[in-house]
Design an enzyme around this catalytic site. Structure first.
Site, PDB file in Angstrom:
ATOM      1  N   CYS A  14      -2.084   1.571  -6.235  1.00  0.00           N
ATOM      2  CA  CYS A  14      -2.846   1.218  -7.439  1.00  0.00           C
ATOM      3  C   CYS A  14      -3.622   2.419  -7.964  1.00  0.00           C
ATOM      4  O   CYS A  14      -3.685   2.658  -9.164  1.00  0.00           O
ATOM      5  CB  CYS A  14      -3.823   0.081  -7.151  1.00  0.00           C
ATOM      6  SG  CYS A  14      -3.040  -1.427  -6.598  1.00  0.00           S
ATOM      7  N   GLY A  15      -4.216   3.155  -7.031  1.00  0.00           N
ATOM      8  CA  GLY A  15      -4.964   4.338  -7.442  1.00  0.00           C
ATOM      9  C   GLY A  15      -4.084   5.319  -8.180  1.00  0.00           C
ATOM     10  O   GLY A  15      -4.452   5.853  -9.233  1.00  0.00           O
TER      11      GLY A  15
END
Length: 168
Positions: A52-53
């Site tokens: 996600c990052g």
């Protein structure tokens, strides 16, 4: 594994359900606030997970590309507004992250992008046209960063469609 059956993402041609979610602990943003421009909704499982990052950092890098299409980018997960604030500051994100926190996953559920068994959002992307109609939707495997190419392709096709229909 029965309870992990994935719902159907809302399909192109469907009007996107309106919502109002917290973008900071004391500010909200609604889908209606963004009407009149293309909108990219990026549902994702969790702020601090590695994939996600990377995904949100990538969208941050390609913001100038999205802006060429006058497209607003919005990230949505079940994390709280406080968590989003810390994550956005750490990652230097320049687009809003919305907290689908309470009731948990309610907005993601409306879009068919919620994983009931795990209590997180799917890694799902939607491109909405200026009238709030879904133009393109895509679900990526939860462990895979879907990147930006699909979004940019959809925005390009949307712009060409609007231009050919006399809208600029």
């Amino acid at each position: 594994m029965g309870q992990l059956l994935m719902g159907q993402l809302l399909a192109p041609g469907v009007s996107a359900p309106d919502f109002t979610l917290h973008v900071t602990p004391d500010q909200t943003l609604s889908l209606d606030d963004l009407r009149g421009r293309s909108i990219v909704l990026a549902f994702y499982p969790a702020d601090w997970s590695p994939v996600c990052g990377d995904q949100m950092a990538l969208y941050n890098q390609v913001l100038p590309e999205f802006r060429k299409y006058d497209a607003a980018v919005v990230g949505i997960s079940v994390d709280s507004a406080w968590c989003h604030q810390a994550f956005a500051e750490t990652r230097h994100l320049h687009f809003p992250l919305l907290a689908d926190f309470e009731p948990k996953g309610a907005v993601a559920s409306q879009y068919g992008a919620y994983r009931n068994g795990e209590g997180v959002c799917e890694r799902a992307l939607f491109v909405l046209d200026r009238d709030g109609i879904i133009f393109w939707s895509y679900r990526s495997p939860i462990a895979v960063n879907p990147g930006a190419d699909g979004i940019l392709d959809a925005l390009d096709r949307l712009e060409n469609q609007e231009t050919s229909h006399g809208r600029t």
